[in-house]
Enzyme design. Structure first.
Site, short mmCIF file in Angstrom:
data_model
loop_
_atom_site.label_atom_id
_atom_site.label_comp_id
_atom_site.label_asym_id
_atom_site.label_seq_id
_atom_site.Cartn_x
_atom_site.Cartn_y
_atom_site.Cartn_z
N SER A 255 29.25 32.26 83.46
CA SER A 255 30.18 33.19 84.11
C SER A 255 29.55 34.48 84.64
O SER A 255 30.22 35.25 85.32
CB SER A 255 31.32 33.55 83.15
OG SER A 255 30.84 34.26 82.03
N LYS A 300 37.98 39.74 79.44
CA LYS A 300 36.89 40.39 80.19
C LYS A 300 37.39 41.65 80.91
O LYS A 300 36.65 42.64 81.00
CB LYS A 300 36.27 39.40 81.16
CG LYS A 300 35.54 38.27 80.45
CD LYS A 300 34.81 37.36 81.41
CE LYS A 300 33.99 36.35 80.63
NZ LYS A 300 33.15 35.48 81.50
#
Length: 361
Positions: A255, A300
Protein backbone atom coordinates in the site's frame (compact mmCIF):
# COMPACT_ATOMS: atom_id res chain seq x y z
CA UNK A 1 -28.70 -11.90 55.73
CA UNK A 2 -31.25 -9.34 54.56
CA UNK A 3 -32.77 -10.09 51.14
CA UNK A 4 -31.52 -6.75 49.69
CA UNK A 5 -27.96 -7.50 50.76
CA UNK A 6 -28.14 -11.04 49.40
CA UNK A 7 -29.46 -9.75 46.05
CA UNK A 8 -26.68 -7.18 45.78
CA UNK A 9 -24.07 -9.79 46.66
CA UNK A 10 -25.43 -12.22 44.11
CA UNK A 11 -25.45 -9.49 41.45
CA UNK A 12 -21.86 -8.54 42.30
CA UNK A 13 -20.72 -12.16 42.08
CA UNK A 14 -22.51 -12.55 38.73
CA UNK A 15 -20.83 -9.37 37.44
CA UNK A 16 -17.42 -10.65 38.55
CA UNK A 17 -18.12 -13.99 36.87
CA UNK A 18 -19.13 -12.27 33.63
CA UNK A 19 -16.01 -10.09 33.70
CA UNK A 20 -13.80 -13.12 34.30
CA UNK A 21 -15.51 -14.96 31.47
CA UNK A 22 -15.06 -11.94 29.21
CA UNK A 23 -11.35 -11.87 29.95
CA UNK A 24 -10.83 -15.61 29.64
CA UNK A 25 -13.04 -16.47 26.67
CA UNK A 26 -11.24 -15.97 23.34
CA UNK A 27 -13.22 -14.66 20.40
CA UNK A 28 -12.43 -15.11 16.66
CA UNK A 29 -11.64 -11.46 15.98
CA UNK A 30 -8.61 -9.28 15.32
CA UNK A 31 -8.13 -5.54 15.76
CA UNK A 32 -6.87 -2.88 13.37
CA UNK A 33 -5.71 0.52 14.57
CA UNK A 34 -3.74 3.49 13.15
CA UNK A 35 -0.09 2.61 12.63
CA UNK A 36 3.06 4.66 12.14
CA UNK A 37 3.32 7.13 9.27
CA UNK A 38 6.68 7.93 7.65
CA UNK A 39 7.73 10.82 5.44
CA UNK A 40 9.16 9.32 2.24
CA UNK A 41 11.10 12.57 1.73
CA UNK A 42 12.76 12.32 5.12
CA UNK A 43 14.65 9.86 7.28
CA UNK A 44 13.63 6.77 9.20
CA UNK A 45 15.90 4.97 11.62
CA UNK A 46 18.64 7.50 11.02
CA UNK A 47 18.91 7.18 7.23
CA UNK A 48 17.01 8.58 4.23
CA UNK A 49 13.98 6.56 3.18
CA UNK A 50 14.74 7.23 -0.50
CA UNK A 51 18.39 6.95 -1.52
CA UNK A 52 19.24 7.89 -5.11
CA UNK A 53 22.75 7.80 -6.59
CA UNK A 54 24.04 8.26 -10.12
CA UNK A 55 21.48 10.95 -10.96
CA UNK A 56 21.10 14.57 -9.90
CA UNK A 57 18.56 15.08 -7.11
CA UNK A 58 16.94 18.24 -5.76
CA UNK A 59 16.05 19.53 -2.27
CA UNK A 60 12.51 18.86 -1.07
CA UNK A 61 10.27 20.38 1.57
CA UNK A 62 7.05 19.35 3.22
CA UNK A 63 5.79 15.81 3.68
CA UNK A 64 4.75 12.93 1.47
CA UNK A 65 3.91 10.43 4.18
CA UNK A 66 3.14 6.79 3.63
CA UNK A 67 0.70 5.38 6.19
CA UNK A 68 0.27 2.01 7.87
CA UNK A 69 -2.22 -0.01 9.88
CA UNK A 70 -1.28 -1.75 13.11
CA UNK A 71 -2.94 -5.18 13.57
CA UNK A 72 -2.99 -7.76 16.35
CA UNK A 73 -0.67 -10.70 15.68
CA UNK A 74 -1.75 -13.86 13.93
CA UNK A 75 -1.27 -15.95 17.09
CA UNK A 76 -2.99 -13.47 19.40
CA UNK A 77 -6.55 -14.27 20.41
CA UNK A 78 -8.66 -11.37 21.59
CA UNK A 79 -10.94 -11.86 24.54
CA UNK A 80 -14.53 -10.69 24.70
CA UNK A 81 -13.73 -7.57 26.73
CA UNK A 82 -11.07 -6.46 24.22
CA UNK A 83 -13.42 -7.06 21.30
CA UNK A 84 -16.22 -5.01 22.90
CA UNK A 85 -13.80 -2.19 23.70
CA UNK A 86 -12.52 -2.28 20.12
CA UNK A 87 -16.05 -2.03 18.74
CA UNK A 88 -16.74 0.98 20.97
CA UNK A 89 -13.41 2.77 20.39
CA UNK A 90 -13.65 5.31 17.59
CA UNK A 91 -10.15 4.85 16.18
CA UNK A 92 -10.09 1.03 16.17
CA UNK A 93 -11.71 -1.55 13.92
CA UNK A 94 -12.55 -5.11 14.98
CA UNK A 95 -12.77 -7.62 12.12
CA UNK A 96 -13.06 -11.42 11.88
CA UNK A 97 -9.66 -13.03 12.51
CA UNK A 98 -9.89 -14.89 9.19
CA UNK A 99 -10.10 -11.56 7.32
CA UNK A 100 -6.50 -10.78 8.22
CA UNK A 101 -5.22 -14.33 8.70
CA UNK A 102 -6.80 -16.90 6.37
CA UNK A 103 -6.91 -20.41 7.81
CA UNK A 104 -5.18 -21.92 4.78
CA UNK A 105 -1.94 -19.99 5.35
CA UNK A 106 0.65 -20.29 8.10
CA UNK A 107 2.07 -17.20 9.86
CA UNK A 108 5.37 -17.72 8.02
CA UNK A 109 3.57 -17.88 4.67
CA UNK A 110 1.67 -14.69 5.45
CA UNK A 111 4.86 -12.89 6.51
CA UNK A 112 6.57 -14.01 3.32
CA UNK A 113 3.61 -12.86 1.25
CA UNK A 114 3.51 -9.38 2.77
CA UNK A 115 7.29 -9.05 2.42
CA UNK A 116 7.07 -9.97 -1.27
CA UNK A 117 4.21 -7.51 -1.78
CA UNK A 118 6.25 -4.76 -0.16
CA UNK A 119 9.26 -5.56 -2.34
CA UNK A 120 7.11 -5.58 -5.47
CA UNK A 121 5.51 -2.27 -4.48
CA UNK A 122 8.97 -0.69 -4.28
CA UNK A 123 9.87 -2.04 -7.73
CA UNK A 124 6.62 -0.78 -9.26
CA UNK A 125 7.03 2.61 -7.56
CA UNK A 126 10.44 3.04 -9.18
CA UNK A 127 9.12 2.03 -12.60
CA UNK A 128 6.02 4.25 -12.38
CA UNK A 129 8.04 7.26 -11.20
CA UNK A 130 10.64 6.98 -13.96
CA UNK A 131 7.98 6.43 -16.62
CA UNK A 132 6.20 9.55 -15.36
CA UNK A 133 9.46 11.44 -15.88
CA UNK A 134 10.09 9.83 -19.32
CA UNK A 135 13.25 8.15 -18.05
CA UNK A 136 13.81 4.82 -19.85
CA UNK A 137 13.46 1.64 -17.80
CA UNK A 138 14.86 -1.68 -19.04
CA UNK A 139 13.06 -5.02 -18.76
CA UNK A 140 14.29 -8.59 -18.74
CA UNK A 141 12.76 -12.03 -18.21
CA UNK A 142 13.87 -13.86 -15.08
CA UNK A 143 13.14 -17.02 -13.17
CA UNK A 144 10.54 -15.84 -10.64
CA UNK A 145 10.24 -19.15 -8.77
CA UNK A 146 11.25 -22.80 -8.99
CA UNK A 147 8.91 -25.67 -8.16
CA UNK A 148 10.17 -28.15 -5.60
CA UNK A 149 11.10 -31.61 -6.95
CA UNK A 150 10.94 -30.36 -10.55
CA UNK A 151 13.58 -30.73 -13.29
CA UNK A 152 14.68 -27.12 -12.68
CA UNK A 153 15.30 -27.54 -8.95
CA UNK A 154 18.99 -27.01 -8.24
CA UNK A 155 19.65 -26.08 -11.87
CA UNK A 156 17.82 -22.78 -12.21
CA UNK A 157 17.33 -20.26 -9.41
CA UNK A 158 15.05 -17.33 -8.68
CA UNK A 159 16.60 -14.22 -10.22
CA UNK A 160 18.41 -16.01 -13.06
CA UNK A 161 18.01 -13.96 -16.23
CA UNK A 162 16.65 -16.06 -19.11
CA UNK A 163 18.31 -14.93 -22.32
CA UNK A 164 17.18 -17.73 -24.66
CA UNK A 165 15.50 -21.14 -24.80
CA UNK A 166 16.85 -23.59 -27.39
CA UNK A 167 18.66 -20.68 -29.02
CA UNK A 168 15.52 -18.52 -29.42
CA UNK A 169 15.78 -15.11 -27.76
CA UNK A 170 13.35 -14.48 -24.91
CA UNK A 171 11.60 -11.12 -25.16
CA UNK A 172 8.85 -11.59 -22.55
CA UNK A 173 7.95 -14.16 -19.85
CA UNK A 174 5.27 -15.83 -21.98
CA UNK A 175 7.90 -16.85 -24.53
CA UNK A 176 9.44 -19.33 -22.08
CA UNK A 177 6.36 -21.54 -21.69
CA UNK A 178 5.67 -21.47 -25.43
CA UNK A 179 9.14 -22.76 -26.23
CA UNK A 180 9.20 -25.39 -23.46
CA UNK A 181 5.80 -26.81 -24.42
CA UNK A 182 6.97 -27.38 -27.99
CA UNK A 183 8.77 -30.39 -26.51
CA UNK A 184 7.37 -33.71 -25.43
CA UNK A 185 7.83 -34.74 -21.79
CA UNK A 186 11.22 -36.42 -21.41
CA UNK A 187 12.95 -34.34 -24.09
CA UNK A 188 15.86 -32.01 -23.47
CA UNK A 189 15.48 -28.21 -23.43
CA UNK A 190 18.37 -25.76 -23.13
CA UNK A 191 18.20 -22.46 -21.22
CA UNK A 192 20.79 -19.74 -21.75
CA UNK A 193 20.93 -17.74 -18.54
CA UNK A 194 22.84 -15.13 -16.61
CA UNK A 195 23.07 -16.43 -13.01
CA UNK A 196 21.17 -14.36 -10.45
CA UNK A 197 24.30 -13.31 -8.51
CA UNK A 198 26.02 -12.00 -11.63
CA UNK A 199 22.85 -10.24 -12.81
CA UNK A 200 22.46 -8.54 -9.41
CA UNK A 201 26.12 -7.51 -9.30
CA UNK A 202 25.95 -6.07 -12.83
CA UNK A 203 22.81 -4.12 -11.97
CA UNK A 204 24.41 -2.73 -8.83
CA UNK A 205 27.54 -1.70 -10.73
CA UNK A 206 25.56 -0.42 -13.74
CA UNK A 207 27.41 -2.58 -16.25
CA UNK A 208 26.54 -5.27 -18.74
CA UNK A 209 26.33 -8.73 -17.15
CA UNK A 210 28.86 -11.42 -18.14
CA UNK A 211 29.16 -15.14 -17.59
CA UNK A 212 26.21 -16.48 -19.58
CA UNK A 213 25.65 -20.20 -19.09
CA UNK A 214 23.75 -22.96 -20.87
CA UNK A 215 21.63 -25.20 -18.64
CA UNK A 216 20.16 -28.37 -20.12
CA UNK A 217 17.03 -29.80 -18.51
CA UNK A 218 14.89 -32.86 -19.18
CA UNK A 219 11.24 -31.86 -19.37
CA UNK A 220 8.60 -33.57 -17.24
CA UNK A 221 4.86 -34.04 -17.75
CA UNK A 222 2.64 -31.42 -16.16
CA UNK A 223 0.58 -32.89 -13.30
CA UNK A 224 -2.73 -31.72 -14.79
CA UNK A 225 -2.19 -32.53 -18.48
CA UNK A 226 0.37 -33.85 -20.97
CA UNK A 227 2.31 -30.61 -21.47
CA UNK A 228 6.08 -30.58 -21.09
CA UNK A 229 7.27 -28.48 -18.15
CA UNK A 230 10.53 -27.82 -16.32
CA UNK A 231 9.04 -26.39 -13.10
CA UNK A 232 9.68 -22.67 -13.20
CA UNK A 233 7.57 -19.53 -13.23
CA UNK A 234 8.99 -16.83 -15.48
CA UNK A 235 8.57 -13.18 -14.52
CA UNK A 236 9.72 -9.67 -15.36
CA UNK A 237 12.57 -7.79 -13.75
CA UNK A 238 13.49 -4.16 -14.41
CA UNK A 239 16.83 -2.47 -14.87
CA UNK A 240 17.32 1.18 -14.01
CA UNK A 241 19.79 3.73 -15.40
CA UNK A 242 20.77 4.75 -11.87
CA UNK A 243 20.38 3.41 -8.34
CA UNK A 244 17.23 3.89 -6.27
CA UNK A 245 17.09 2.28 -2.83
CA UNK A 246 14.11 2.40 -0.50
CA UNK A 247 15.05 1.88 3.15
CA UNK A 248 12.12 1.16 5.43
CA UNK A 249 12.10 -1.75 7.85
CA UNK A 250 9.21 -3.51 9.60
CA UNK A 251 6.66 -2.67 6.90
CA UNK A 252 4.83 -5.13 4.69
CA UNK A 253 2.21 -5.14 1.97
CA UNK A 254 1.84 -3.10 -1.21
CA UNK A 255 0.00 0.00 0.00
CA UNK A 256 2.97 2.42 0.14
CA UNK A 257 3.60 2.22 -3.61
CA UNK A 258 1.98 5.54 -4.54
CA UNK A 259 3.80 7.55 -1.88
CA UNK A 260 7.17 5.98 -2.73
CA UNK A 261 6.64 6.87 -6.39
CA UNK A 262 5.75 10.47 -5.56
CA UNK A 263 8.79 10.79 -3.31
CA UNK A 264 11.05 9.58 -6.12
CA UNK A 265 9.48 12.05 -8.58
CA UNK A 266 9.92 14.89 -6.07
CA UNK A 267 13.60 14.14 -5.51
CA UNK A 268 14.35 13.88 -9.24
CA UNK A 269 12.67 17.16 -10.26
CA UNK A 270 13.47 20.83 -9.47
CA UNK A 271 11.26 22.59 -6.95
CA UNK A 272 9.06 20.52 -4.70
CA UNK A 273 5.71 18.82 -5.15
CA UNK A 274 4.11 19.80 -1.86
CA UNK A 275 4.94 23.49 -1.53
CA UNK A 276 5.89 22.74 2.06
CA UNK A 277 2.46 21.26 2.89
CA UNK A 278 1.94 18.09 4.91
CA UNK A 279 0.50 15.53 2.52
CA UNK A 280 -0.06 11.88 3.38
CA UNK A 281 -1.65 9.09 1.40
CA UNK A 282 -1.89 5.46 0.45
CA UNK A 283 -2.48 3.22 -2.53
CA UNK A 284 -0.88 0.44 -4.50
CA UNK A 285 0.72 1.33 -7.81
CA UNK A 286 1.49 -0.70 -10.91
CA UNK A 287 4.25 -0.25 -13.45
CA UNK A 288 2.05 2.07 -15.52
CA UNK A 289 1.18 4.36 -12.62
CA UNK A 290 -2.32 3.04 -11.94
CA UNK A 291 -3.30 3.50 -8.28
CA UNK A 292 -5.19 0.65 -6.60
CA UNK A 293 -7.26 0.36 -3.40
CA UNK A 294 -5.96 -0.85 -0.05
CA UNK A 295 -7.39 -2.15 3.23
CA UNK A 296 -7.85 -0.22 6.45
CA UNK A 297 -8.13 3.22 4.85
CA UNK A 298 -10.15 4.53 7.81
CA UNK A 299 -7.24 3.71 10.16
CA UNK A 300 -4.74 5.35 7.83
CA UNK A 301 -6.61 8.65 7.63
CA UNK A 302 -6.76 8.80 11.42
CA UNK A 303 -3.05 8.05 11.72
CA UNK A 304 -2.21 10.68 9.10
CA UNK A 305 -4.30 13.38 10.78
CA UNK A 306 -2.88 12.55 14.21
CA UNK A 307 0.58 13.10 12.75
CA UNK A 308 -0.43 16.49 11.34
CA UNK A 309 -1.41 15.80 7.72
CA UNK A 310 -3.55 18.41 5.97
CA UNK A 311 -4.27 16.41 2.81
CA UNK A 312 -4.68 12.70 2.18
CA UNK A 313 -4.23 11.19 -1.30
CA UNK A 314 -6.91 8.49 -1.46
CA UNK A 315 -7.33 5.76 -4.10
CA UNK A 316 -10.55 6.33 -6.02
CA UNK A 317 -11.99 2.97 -4.94
CA UNK A 318 -11.36 3.77 -1.25
CA UNK A 319 -12.97 7.21 -1.35
CA UNK A 320 -16.46 6.26 -0.20
CA UNK A 321 -15.16 4.32 2.83
CA UNK A 322 -12.69 7.06 3.77
CA UNK A 323 -15.31 9.80 3.50
CA UNK A 324 -17.76 8.05 5.86
CA UNK A 325 -15.68 8.94 8.89
CA UNK A 326 -13.25 11.64 7.79
CA UNK A 327 -11.07 13.11 10.55
CA UNK A 328 -11.73 16.81 11.11
CA UNK A 329 -9.25 19.06 9.34
CA UNK A 330 -8.15 16.45 6.78
CA UNK A 331 -8.93 16.94 3.07
CA UNK A 332 -9.42 13.65 1.21
CA UNK A 333 -8.16 13.93 -2.38
CA UNK A 334 -9.31 11.34 -4.93
CA UNK A 335 -6.59 9.89 -7.19
CA UNK A 336 -6.62 7.11 -9.79
CA UNK A 337 -3.12 7.44 -11.31
CA UNK A 338 0.25 8.91 -10.41
CA UNK A 339 -0.59 11.68 -12.88
CA UNK A 340 -3.73 12.48 -10.88
CA UNK A 341 -1.67 12.64 -7.71
CA UNK A 342 0.91 14.99 -9.22
CA UNK A 343 -1.85 17.18 -10.61
CA UNK A 344 -3.46 17.35 -7.17
CA UNK A 345 -0.13 18.26 -5.58
CA UNK A 346 0.26 21.10 -8.09
CA UNK A 347 -3.09 22.50 -6.93
CA UNK A 348 -2.13 22.07 -3.27
CA UNK A 349 1.17 23.82 -3.88
CA UNK A 350 -0.59 26.70 -5.69
CA UNK A 351 -3.24 27.04 -2.96
CA UNK A 352 -6.07 25.99 -5.30
CA UNK A 353 -7.71 23.56 -2.87
CA UNK A 354 -11.14 24.44 -4.25
CA UNK A 355 -10.16 22.73 -7.53
CA UNK A 356 -9.11 19.45 -5.93
CA UNK A 357 -11.04 16.26 -6.78
CA UNK A 358 -12.44 15.40 -3.35
CA UNK A 359 -13.68 12.08 -1.97
CA UNK A 360 -17.41 11.91 -1.30
CA UNK A 361 -19.59 9.25 0.24
Amino acid sequence: MPRRTATMLASLLMLIALLCAGVLIPVPYAEMSPGPTVNTLGEHGGEPVLQISGRKTYPTTGNLNMTTVRVTGSQYRMNLVEAVYGWIAHDNLVVPHSTLYPDDKTPDELNQETAEEFSQSQESAKVAALKQLDIPVGMRTVVASVVKNSPAEGQLHAGDVIKAVDGTEIKQPGDVAKLVTKHEPGQKVTFRIVPAKEAAAAEKEKRQPTGEQDVSLTTAKAPDDKRAVVGIQAGTDHTFPFTINIKLADVGGPSAGLMFALGIVDKLTPGDLTGGKFVAGTGTIDDNGKVGPIGGVEMKTVGARNKGAQYFLTPKDNCAAAAKDKPAGLTLVKVDTIGDAIGALEKIRAGDSAKLPLCTR
